[in-house]
Design an enzyme around this catalytic site. Sequence first.
Site, PDB file in Angstrom:
ATOM      1  CB  SER A   1      -5.084   3.314   3.716  1.00 53.77           C
ATOM      2  OG  SER A   1      -5.735   1.913   3.133  1.00 53.77           O
TER       3      SER A   1
ATOM      4  CE1 TYR B   1      -4.796   5.120  -1.409  1.00 50.92           C
ATOM      5  CE2 TYR B   1      -4.858   3.146  -0.083  1.00 50.92           C
ATOM      6  CZ  TYR B   1      -5.402   4.293  -0.532  1.00 50.92           C
ATOM      7  OH  TYR B   1      -6.305   5.024   0.377  1.00 50.92           O
TER       8      TYR B   1
END
Length: 254
Positions: A152, A165
């Site tokens: 990501s 995250y």
Amino acid sequence: MPDPIPDLTGRLAVVTGASRGIGYFIARHMAAAGAHVIAVARTVGGLEELDDEIKAEHARTGKGEATLVPLDLADMEGIDRLGGAIHERWGKLDILVANAGVLGTISPLGHIEAKTFEKVMVINVTSTWRLIRSVDPLLRLSDAGRAIILSSNAAHSARAFWGPYAASKAAVETMMRSWADETKNYPLRVNAADPGATRTAMRAQAVPGEDPETLPHPSEIAARIVPMASPDLTRTGQTYQARHDRWVSYQQPA
């Protein structure tokens, strides 16, 4: 333009997080391209829906098959057993797509509960390492092993409130690069895929006020990622940014 989906006839692929979102459509596209997909996910209903779609496609074209593996990736011994079962039945693996992941909580770091932080690390980082450990010997036995680790942009942007995250995705990208360097003299090619903002349940959880219709459908993003499994791919240790259709390499800070 993104590369066309390659012919994966006769290739064996593991796809985690295959019951929904990007993983679901990666599994469908790979099966449609001729692969036998070992679909791994916790949600049995989603796996069964995937299996129905793959069987319908097989009936139309004669391509693609699936083996369903209901597995919670927090079950580390289960991941070990998966590698053993693949070795016993097929003797090798051609493609790994480590897609499964969790978001955790969008919150200031000091407000995040320990159990939430630990779950993000277990599912996004530790299970990915365990999966790599389980299938690395099998991928090395392939004539063109391909590993795709979902990452990501959060790994690099390090935006406020996305700490766990972001840290987890930075960790898996770093593991990817180390693994790629370890295997650069093998036919195995190891890369990361950054899908970008996509119309998924995880994105809706992260940005609830966003209009999902402004985002690409996961099927579109999956179709851009699947060519990373091509036997003709030569890149390794890099990241493919699907939304921008471009490859990037890590740059050491000056």
